[in-house]
Design an enzyme around this catalytic site. Structure first.
Site, PDB file in Angstrom:
ATOM      1  N   ARG A   1       0.590  -1.718 -10.410  1.00 26.53           N
ATOM      2  CA  ARG A   1       1.383  -1.120  -9.363  1.00 26.53           C
ATOM      3  C   ARG A   1      -0.058  -0.817  -8.304  1.00 26.53           C
ATOM      4  NH1 ARG A   1       4.889   1.340 -12.601  1.00 26.53           N
ATOM      5  NH2 ARG A   1       4.095   1.274 -15.200  1.00 26.53           N
TER       6      ARG A   1
ATOM      7  N   ILE B   1      -1.709   1.115  -4.964  1.00 24.99           N
ATOM      8  CA  ILE B   1      -2.293   2.474  -4.435  1.00 24.99           C
ATOM      9  C   ILE B   1      -1.882   3.088  -4.000  1.00 24.99           C
ATOM     10  CG2 ILE B   1      -3.599   1.004  -2.506  1.00 24.99           C
ATOM     11  CD1 ILE B   1      -6.341   1.359  -5.069  1.00 24.99           C
TER      12      ILE B   1
ATOM     13  N   VAL C   1      -1.322  -6.335   3.907  1.00 24.47           N
ATOM     14  CA  VAL C   1      -1.907  -7.721   3.219  1.00 24.47           C
ATOM     15  C   VAL C   1      -1.867  -8.795   3.306  1.00 24.47           C
ATOM     16  CG1 VAL C   1      -3.118  -8.244   0.776  1.00 24.47           C
ATOM     17  CG2 VAL C   1      -2.818  -5.855   1.520  1.00 24.47           C
TER      18      VAL C   1
ATOM     19  N   HIS D   1       3.255 -11.015  -1.210  1.00 22.06           N
ATOM     20  CA  HIS D   1       4.009  -9.582  -2.356  1.00 22.06           C
ATOM     21  C   HIS D   1       5.427  -9.257  -1.797  1.00 22.06           C
ATOM     22  CE1 HIS D   1       1.580  -7.998   0.918  1.00 22.06           C
ATOM     23  NE2 HIS D   1       2.249  -6.587   0.807  1.00 22.06           N
TER      24      HIS D   1
HETATM   25  P1  AMP Z   1       2.099  -4.801   3.195  1.00 18.85           P
HETATM   26  O1  AMP Z   1       1.997  -3.312   3.829  1.00 18.85           O
HETATM   27  O2  AMP Z   1       3.767  -5.420   2.702  1.00 18.85           O
HETATM   28  O3  AMP Z   1       1.492  -5.791   3.320  1.00 18.85           O
HETATM   29  O4  AMP Z   1       1.322  -4.013   1.335  1.00 18.85           O
HETATM   30  C1  AMP Z   1       0.514  -3.953   1.067  1.00 18.85           C
HETATM   31  C2  AMP Z   1       0.491  -3.006  -0.252  1.00 18.85           C
HETATM   32  O5  AMP Z   1      -0.688  -3.070  -1.346  1.00 18.85           O
HETATM   33  C3  AMP Z   1       0.696  -1.415   0.557  1.00 18.85           C
HETATM   34  O6  AMP Z   1       1.637  -0.654  -0.223  1.00 18.85           O
HETATM   35  C4  AMP Z   1      -0.932  -0.759  -0.350  1.00 18.85           C
HETATM   36  O7  AMP Z   1      -0.702   0.563  -0.380  1.00 18.85           O
HETATM   37  C5  AMP Z   1      -1.139  -1.846  -1.573  1.00 18.85           C
HETATM   38  N1  AMP Z   1      -2.634  -2.376  -2.117  1.00 18.85           N
HETATM   39  C6  AMP Z   1      -3.609  -2.356  -0.592  1.00 18.85           C
HETATM   40  N2  AMP Z   1      -5.269  -2.590  -1.431  1.00 18.85           N
HETATM   41  C7  AMP Z   1      -4.298  -2.278  -3.034  1.00 18.85           C
HETATM   42  C8  AMP Z   1      -5.627  -2.199  -4.008  1.00 18.85           C
HETATM   43  N3  AMP Z   1      -6.795  -2.420  -4.047  1.00 18.85           N
HETATM   44  N4  AMP Z   1      -3.709  -2.017  -4.990  1.00 18.85           N
HETATM   45  C9  AMP Z   1      -2.606  -1.671  -5.294  1.00 18.85           C
HETATM   46  N5  AMP Z   1      -2.247  -1.966  -3.885  1.00 18.85           N
HETATM   47  C10 AMP Z   1      -2.984  -1.573  -3.052  1.00 18.85           C
END
Ligand code: AMP
Length: 114
Positions: free
Chosen positions: A29, A31, A96, A100
């Site tokens: 899920r 965060i 990130v 994903h």
């Molecule tokens: P993006 O902007 O497409 O790179 O999405 C990265 C996603 O990772 C964002 O929606 C963040 O909220 C999520 N995210 C970052 N760190 C974590 C974490 N430790 N656990 C779960 N989701 C995360």
């Protein structure tokens, strides 16, 4: 590529709400959920962006989509509808740099995206 938090989640060094895992992907899920259902489907292989995908990743990407489909059913949003998103690089909204697939559901989604 530089390691991200997602590799540490995959290795279970950092806690996350993991909802599915197999030999190729881990799903957990988000965060900061942007919808009632917001799950990230992440390959174990640390591919940085969609731009780094190669023909040999075709089956992996297909598997990510099929896992998202299965999770949409499990989460009860399949019939209502949901959105699958791959953000790439800064203007695509990627934060990130470990590939994903976002599964978003449980509320109406606007189009076009902001
Ligand atoms: P993006 O902007 O497409 O790179 O999405 C990265 C996603 O990772 C964002 O929606 C963040 O909220 C999520 N995210 C970052 N760190 C974590 C974490 N430790 N656990 C779960 N989701 C995360």
């Amino acid at each position: 590529m530089a390691e991200t938090i997602f590799s540490r989640i995959i290795r279970k060094e950092v806690p996350a709400q993991i909802v599915y895992e197999d030999e190729r992907v881990v799903a957990f899920r988000d965060i900061h959920p942007q919808a009632p259902v917001h799950i990230l489907i992440v390959p174990r292989e640390p591919i940085a962006t969609v731009n780094d995908l190669r023909p040999e990743h075709a089956e992996l990407v297909g598997h990510m989509v099929l896992v998202a489909r299965e999770l949409a059913h499990r989460e009860g949003v399949a019939d209502r509808g949901y959105r699958l998103v791959l953000n790439c690089n800064p203007e695509g909204g990627q934060s990130v740099y470990h590939l994903h697939l976002h599964l978003l559901g449980g509320r109406p989604m606007g189009w076009p995206p902001g």
